[in-house]
Design a protein around this motif. Structure first.
Motif, mmCIF file in Angstrom:
data_model
loop_
_atom_site.group_PDB
_atom_site.id
_atom_site.type_symbol
_atom_site.label_atom_id
_atom_site.label_comp_id
_atom_site.label_asym_id
_atom_site.label_seq_id
_atom_site.Cartn_x
_atom_site.Cartn_y
_atom_site.Cartn_z
ATOM 1 N N GLY A 33 -11.449 1.530 3.463
ATOM 2 C CA GLY A 33 -11.569 2.855 4.071
ATOM 3 C C GLY A 33 -10.211 3.428 4.454
ATOM 4 O O GLY A 33 -9.937 4.607 4.236
ATOM 5 N N GLY A 34 -9.368 2.585 5.022
ATOM 6 C CA GLY A 34 -8.021 3.024 5.366
ATOM 7 C C GLY A 34 -7.229 3.419 4.134
ATOM 8 O O GLY A 34 -6.536 4.434 4.125
ATOM 9 N N PHE A 35 -7.339 2.618 3.081
ATOM 10 C CA PHE A 35 -6.621 2.911 1.841
ATOM 11 C C PHE A 35 -7.065 4.256 1.259
ATOM 12 O O PHE A 35 -6.241 5.051 0.817
ATOM 13 C CB PHE A 35 -6.852 1.782 0.825
ATOM 14 C CG PHE A 35 -6.118 1.974 -0.465
ATOM 15 C CD1 PHE A 35 -4.784 1.616 -0.565
ATOM 16 C CD2 PHE A 35 -6.737 2.509 -1.575
ATOM 17 C CE1 PHE A 35 -4.081 1.792 -1.751
ATOM 18 C CE2 PHE A 35 -6.058 2.697 -2.767
ATOM 19 C CZ PHE A 35 -4.726 2.332 -2.851
ATOM 20 N N LEU A 36 -8.363 4.499 1.255
ATOM 21 C CA LEU A 36 -8.862 5.781 0.740
ATOM 22 C C LEU A 36 -8.422 6.949 1.608
ATOM 23 O O LEU A 36 -8.295 8.068 1.127
ATOM 24 C CB LEU A 36 -10.392 5.747 0.634
ATOM 25 C CG LEU A 36 -10.952 4.837 -0.453
ATOM 26 C CD1 LEU A 36 -12.476 4.798 -0.358
ATOM 27 C CD2 LEU A 36 -10.501 5.258 -1.836
ATOM 28 N N ALA A 37 -8.188 6.687 2.896
ATOM 29 C CA ALA A 37 -7.778 7.754 3.813
ATOM 30 C C ALA A 37 -6.352 8.229 3.553
ATOM 31 O O ALA A 37 -6.053 9.401 3.727
ATOM 32 C CB ALA A 37 -7.914 7.288 5.259
ATOM 33 N N PHE A 38 -5.463 7.332 3.146
ATOM 34 C CA PHE A 38 -4.080 7.763 2.926
ATOM 35 C C PHE A 38 -3.673 7.781 1.467
ATOM 36 O O PHE A 38 -2.606 8.267 1.125
ATOM 37 C CB PHE A 38 -3.076 6.934 3.748
ATOM 38 C CG PHE A 38 -3.063 5.467 3.431
ATOM 39 C CD1 PHE A 38 -2.400 4.982 2.332
ATOM 40 C CD2 PHE A 38 -3.706 4.569 4.267
ATOM 41 C CE1 PHE A 38 -2.377 3.626 2.052
ATOM 42 C CE2 PHE A 38 -3.688 3.218 4.006
ATOM 43 C CZ PHE A 38 -3.027 2.744 2.888
ATOM 44 N N GLY A 39 -4.511 7.268 0.591
ATOM 45 C CA GLY A 39 -4.194 7.284 -0.834
ATOM 46 C C GLY A 39 -4.367 8.674 -1.425
ATOM 47 O O GLY A 39 -5.102 9.503 -0.912
ATOM 48 N N CYS A 40 -3.707 8.919 -2.510
ATOM 49 C CA CYS A 40 -3.814 10.191 -3.232
ATOM 50 C C CYS A 40 -5.152 10.198 -3.979
ATOM 51 O O CYS A 40 -5.364 9.368 -4.847
ATOM 52 C CB CYS A 40 -2.658 10.304 -4.214
ATOM 53 S SG CYS A 40 -2.758 11.698 -5.327
ATOM 54 N N PHE A 92 0.822 -1.204 0.000
ATOM 55 C CA PHE A 92 0.000 0.000 0.000
ATOM 56 C C PHE A 92 0.864 1.265 0.000
ATOM 57 O O PHE A 92 0.491 2.257 -0.621
ATOM 58 C CB PHE A 92 -0.945 0.021 1.192
ATOM 59 C CG PHE A 92 -2.129 -0.904 1.061
ATOM 60 C CD1 PHE A 92 -2.319 -1.690 -0.055
ATOM 61 C CD2 PHE A 92 -3.042 -0.994 2.077
ATOM 62 C CE1 PHE A 92 -3.405 -2.539 -0.170
ATOM 63 C CE2 PHE A 92 -4.145 -1.831 1.976
ATOM 64 C CZ PHE A 92 -4.328 -2.605 0.847
ATOM 65 N N GLY A 93 1.986 1.230 0.690
ATOM 66 C CA GLY A 93 2.883 2.379 0.702
ATOM 67 C C GLY A 93 3.461 2.661 -0.675
ATOM 68 O O GLY A 93 3.607 3.816 -1.078
ATOM 69 N N PHE A 119 -2.263 6.580 9.094
ATOM 70 C CA PHE A 119 -3.339 5.714 8.603
ATOM 71 C C PHE A 119 -2.791 4.518 7.834
ATOM 72 O O PHE A 119 -3.381 3.437 7.868
ATOM 73 C CB PHE A 119 -4.331 6.507 7.759
ATOM 74 C CG PHE A 119 -5.076 7.552 8.541
ATOM 75 C CD1 PHE A 119 -5.578 7.273 9.800
ATOM 76 C CD2 PHE A 119 -5.257 8.824 8.041
ATOM 77 C CE1 PHE A 119 -6.253 8.226 10.541
ATOM 78 C CE2 PHE A 119 -5.931 9.789 8.760
ATOM 79 C CZ PHE A 119 -6.428 9.492 10.020
ATOM 80 N N LEU A 120 -1.665 4.675 7.155
ATOM 81 C CA LEU A 120 -1.024 3.537 6.490
ATOM 82 C C LEU A 120 -0.584 2.503 7.519
ATOM 83 O O LEU A 120 -0.856 1.308 7.371
ATOM 84 C CB LEU A 120 0.178 4.006 5.655
ATOM 85 C CG LEU A 120 1.086 2.918 5.081
ATOM 86 C CD1 LEU A 120 0.323 2.010 4.123
ATOM 87 C CD2 LEU A 120 2.294 3.534 4.393
ATOM 88 N N VAL A 121 0.089 2.953 8.571
ATOM 89 C CA VAL A 121 0.545 2.029 9.623
ATOM 90 C C VAL A 121 -0.650 1.381 10.314
ATOM 91 O O VAL A 121 -0.660 0.163 10.537
ATOM 92 C CB VAL A 121 1.445 2.765 10.639
ATOM 93 C CG1 VAL A 121 1.714 1.911 11.861
ATOM 94 C CG2 VAL A 121 2.754 3.178 9.981
#
Length: 123
Positions: free
Chosen positions: A67-74, A9-10, A34-36
């Motif tokens: 939800g987590g992915f959308l929170a830290f994704g561009c 994901f990073g 949020f990634l961690v």
């Protein structure tokens, strides 16, 4: 599991700099938090699921991870969001909500882990 999710994901969100993907918005400490949190949740969920006799919550876990992915994704780098909305709409309306989505995802994921742990006798 957590390390794999963190690296994957990073890399695809540009939080871990790489030559393949260039992030179009600034990286913030909240993005890394949020990634961690998402990576730790994914690893903890898979571990608890492996111990449970009757695994539960797979759909909820997937929702927490998305939800987590959308929170830290561009937001303007996400092809699905960009196909649904314009980049200006994403930056105007969705980008300010990303921290709220991240907090909601973390709370939701933590609640799922607690619920799963209470139902598991081995855990």
């Amino acid at each position: 599991m957590s390390v794999g999710v963190f690296v994957l994901f990073g890399a695809v969100t540009g939080l871990l700099p790489n030559p393949v993907y260039v992030r179009m918005i600034d990286r913030t400490p909240a993005d890394y938090l949020f990634l961690v949190a998402t990576a730790v949740f994914a690893g903890a969920f898979v571990y608890q699921r492996s111990l449970a006799e009757e695994p539960i919550g797979d759909r909820f876990a997937a929702g927490g991870i998305v939800g987590g992915f959308l929170a830290f994704g561009c937001p303007i780098c996400n092809a699905v969001l960009l196909a649904l909305f314009s980049s200006s709409a994403l930056m105007t309306y969705f980008d300010p909500l990303r921290p709220v989505l991240g907090v909601a995802s973390v709370v939701f994921s933590a609640g799922l882990l607690v619920y799963q742990r209470r139902r598991c006798e081995v855990c």
